[in-house]
Scaffold this active site. Structure first.
Site, PDB file in Angstrom:
ATOM      1  N   HIS A 199       1.173  -4.659   4.055  1.00 38.10           N
ATOM      2  CA  HIS A 199       0.359  -5.779   3.216  1.00 38.10           C
ATOM      3  C   HIS A 199      -1.151  -5.763   3.460  1.00 38.10           C
ATOM      4  O   HIS A 199      -1.417  -5.802   4.779  1.00 38.10           O
ATOM      5  CB  HIS A 199       1.048  -7.068   3.304  1.00 38.10           C
ATOM      6  N   TYR A 233      -8.343  -9.526  -0.501  1.00 43.27           N
ATOM      7  CA  TYR A 233      -7.986  -8.260  -0.378  1.00 43.27           C
ATOM      8  C   TYR A 233      -9.158  -7.197  -0.236  1.00 43.27           C
ATOM      9  O   TYR A 233      -8.966  -5.978  -0.289  1.00 43.27           O
ATOM     10  CB  TYR A 233      -7.349  -8.259  -1.890  1.00 43.27           C
ATOM     11  N   ALA A 280       4.226  -8.149  -4.957  1.00 45.66           N
ATOM     12  CA  ALA A 280       4.954  -9.552  -4.903  1.00 45.66           C
ATOM     13  C   ALA A 280       6.405  -9.017  -4.867  1.00 45.66           C
ATOM     14  O   ALA A 280       7.270 -10.104  -4.849  1.00 45.66           O
ATOM     15  CB  ALA A 280       4.559 -10.277  -6.332  1.00 45.66           C
ATOM     16  N   ARG A 330     -10.970  -8.483  -8.320  1.00 46.71           N
ATOM     17  CA  ARG A 330     -10.896 -10.026  -7.869  1.00 46.71           C
ATOM     18  C   ARG A 330     -10.810 -10.281  -6.482  1.00 46.71           C
ATOM     19  O   ARG A 330      -9.917  -9.557  -5.771  1.00 46.71           O
ATOM     20  CB  ARG A 330      -9.756 -10.315  -8.853  1.00 46.71           C
ATOM     21  N   ARG A 342      -0.300 -17.181   4.528  1.00 48.69           N
ATOM     22  CA  ARG A 342      -0.200 -17.343   3.465  1.00 48.69           C
ATOM     23  C   ARG A 342       1.073 -18.494   2.903  1.00 48.69           C
ATOM     24  O   ARG A 342       1.548 -19.032   3.749  1.00 48.69           O
ATOM     25  CB  ARG A 342      -0.258 -16.251   2.442  1.00 48.69           C
ATOM     26  N   GLU A 346       6.263  -0.447   5.507  1.00 51.16           N
ATOM     27  CA  GLU A 346       5.730  -1.587   4.707  1.00 51.16           C
ATOM     28  C   GLU A 346       4.142  -1.936   4.885  1.00 51.16           C
ATOM     29  O   GLU A 346       3.826  -2.463   6.048  1.00 51.16           O
ATOM     30  CB  GLU A 346       6.626  -2.710   4.862  1.00 51.16           C
ATOM     31  N   PRO A 393       2.719  -4.188  -7.969  1.00 52.94           N
ATOM     32  CA  PRO A 393       2.199  -4.802  -9.271  1.00 52.94           C
ATOM     33  C   PRO A 393       0.898  -5.448  -8.814  1.00 52.94           C
ATOM     34  O   PRO A 393       0.792  -6.191  -7.687  1.00 52.94           O
ATOM     35  CB  PRO A 393       3.201  -5.965  -9.718  1.00 52.94           C
ATOM     36  N   ASN A 394      -0.186  -5.321  -9.592  1.00 53.73           N
ATOM     37  CA  ASN A 394      -1.562  -5.863  -9.601  1.00 53.73           C
ATOM     38  C   ASN A 394      -2.200  -5.260  -8.559  1.00 53.73           C
ATOM     39  O   ASN A 394      -3.454  -5.484  -8.429  1.00 53.73           O
ATOM     40  CB  ASN A 394      -1.542  -7.587  -9.407  1.00 53.73           C
ATOM     41  N   ASN A 449       3.282  -0.582  -0.335  1.00 55.72           N
ATOM     42  CA  ASN A 449       3.205  -1.929  -0.441  1.00 55.72           C
ATOM     43  C   ASN A 449       3.409  -2.363  -1.737  1.00 55.72           C
ATOM     44  O   ASN A 449       3.207  -2.056  -2.695  1.00 55.72           O
ATOM     45  CB  ASN A 449       1.616  -2.018  -0.620  1.00 55.72           C
TER      46      ASN A 449
HETATM   47  O1  CA2 Z   1      -1.316  -8.450   0.768  1.00 58.77           O
HETATM   48  C1  CA2 Z   1      -0.902  -7.844   0.278  1.00 58.77           C
HETATM   49  O2  CA2 Z   1      -0.875  -6.348   0.318  1.00 58.77           O
HETATM   50  C2  CA2 Z   1       0.430  -8.222  -0.995  1.00 58.77           C
HETATM   51  O3  CA2 Z   1       1.544  -7.387  -0.937  1.00 58.77           O
HETATM   52  C3  CA2 Z   1      -0.623  -8.172  -2.303  1.00 58.77           C
HETATM   53  C4  CA2 Z   1       0.386  -8.739  -3.440  1.00 58.77           C
HETATM   54  C5  CA2 Z   1       0.843 -10.076  -2.694  1.00 58.77           C
HETATM   55  O4  CA2 Z   1       1.597 -10.581  -3.910  1.00 58.77           O
HETATM   56  C6  CA2 Z   1       1.591  -9.992  -1.635  1.00 58.77           C
HETATM   57  O5  CA2 Z   1       2.308 -11.205  -1.428  1.00 58.77           O
HETATM   58  C7  CA2 Z   1       1.002  -9.644  -0.596  1.00 58.77           C
HETATM   59  C8  CA2 Z   1      -0.370  -8.961  -4.635  1.00 58.77           C
HETATM   60  C9  CA2 Z   1      -1.418  -7.726  -4.928  1.00 58.77           C
HETATM   61  C10 CA2 Z   1      -2.447  -8.285  -5.874  1.00 58.77           C
HETATM   62  O6  CA2 Z   1      -3.710  -7.641  -5.849  1.00 58.77           O
HETATM   63  C11 CA2 Z   1      -4.777  -8.020  -6.284  1.00 58.77           C
HETATM   64  C12 CA2 Z   1      -5.754  -7.593  -5.921  1.00 58.77           C
HETATM   65  C13 CA2 Z   1      -7.098  -7.947  -6.336  1.00 58.77           C
HETATM   66  C14 CA2 Z   1      -6.846  -8.952  -7.415  1.00 58.77           C
HETATM   67  C15 CA2 Z   1      -5.842  -9.425  -7.981  1.00 58.77           C
HETATM   68  C16 CA2 Z   1      -4.631  -9.090  -7.426  1.00 58.77           C
END
Ligand code: CA2
Length: 140
Positions: A94, A17, A71, A12, A101, A92, A4-5, A68
């Site tokens: 990230h 990221y 969340a 963002r 974090r 996996e 997700p996301n 990946n």
């Molecule tokens: O660091 C990672 O790849 C995560 O898997 C990314 C997840 C986060 O919940 C994990 O703890 C770590 C979140 C992805 C959200 O991605 C976004 C990218 C740009 C803007 C907003 C969210």
């Protein structure tokens, strides 16, 4: 496989990221996969059940999974159960260093199934995981 996301990548929070979009990452993976003699299917979903369905499909159609889970890493026993029913290697990824974090990101259910975990290497982590996957699968 992306959770997700991650479709918002590049739009963002670039300080966490990076600036690349998920489409950019998918293209870089496809280019490297071709060098490594791998075929890659690159997917993203915001829905836990869809990810479970894709992991189940991989039992028939995939040799390995690079995931990946976003969340869902920190919450999903369903994704762990699906991965446990998959026979091939699981890696996996990230983008961020989840250990640097918030405490709730420090535990991943998926990690207990994964052969390896890459965190904090930015989107390059996907490419490193693909190289490792080629080794684990004994190709190239
Ligand atoms: O660091 C990672 O790849 C995560 O898997 C990314 C997840 C986060 O919940 C994990 O703890 C770590 C979140 C992805 C959200 O991605 C976004 C990218 C740009 C803007 C907003 C969210």
């Amino acid at each position: 496989m992306n959770g997700p996301n991650l479709n918002l990548l590049g739009q963002r929070q670039p300080e966490i990221y990076g600036h690349e979009s998920l489409a950019d990452v998918g293209e870089a993976c496809a280019a490297l996969a071709s060098d490594l003699h791998l075929t890659v299917r690159f997917h993203q979903s915001n829905h836990e059940g869809v990810l479970v369905d894709w992991i189940q499909e991989a039992r028939e159609q995939g040799a390995g999974i690079v995931i990946n889970p976003g969340a869902f890493s920190h919450t999903s026993v369903a994704i762990l159960d699906a991965l446990n029913a998959f026979d091939g290697p699981v890696l996996e990824v990230h983008i961020s260093n989840i250990h640097k974090r918030e405490a709730f990101r420090h535990h991943s259910f998926v990690s207990q199934r994964a052969e390896g975990v890459i965190a904090g290497f930015g989107t390059e982590g996907y490419l490193l995981a693909l190289r490792r996957m080629a080794n684990l699968l004994g190709v190239k």
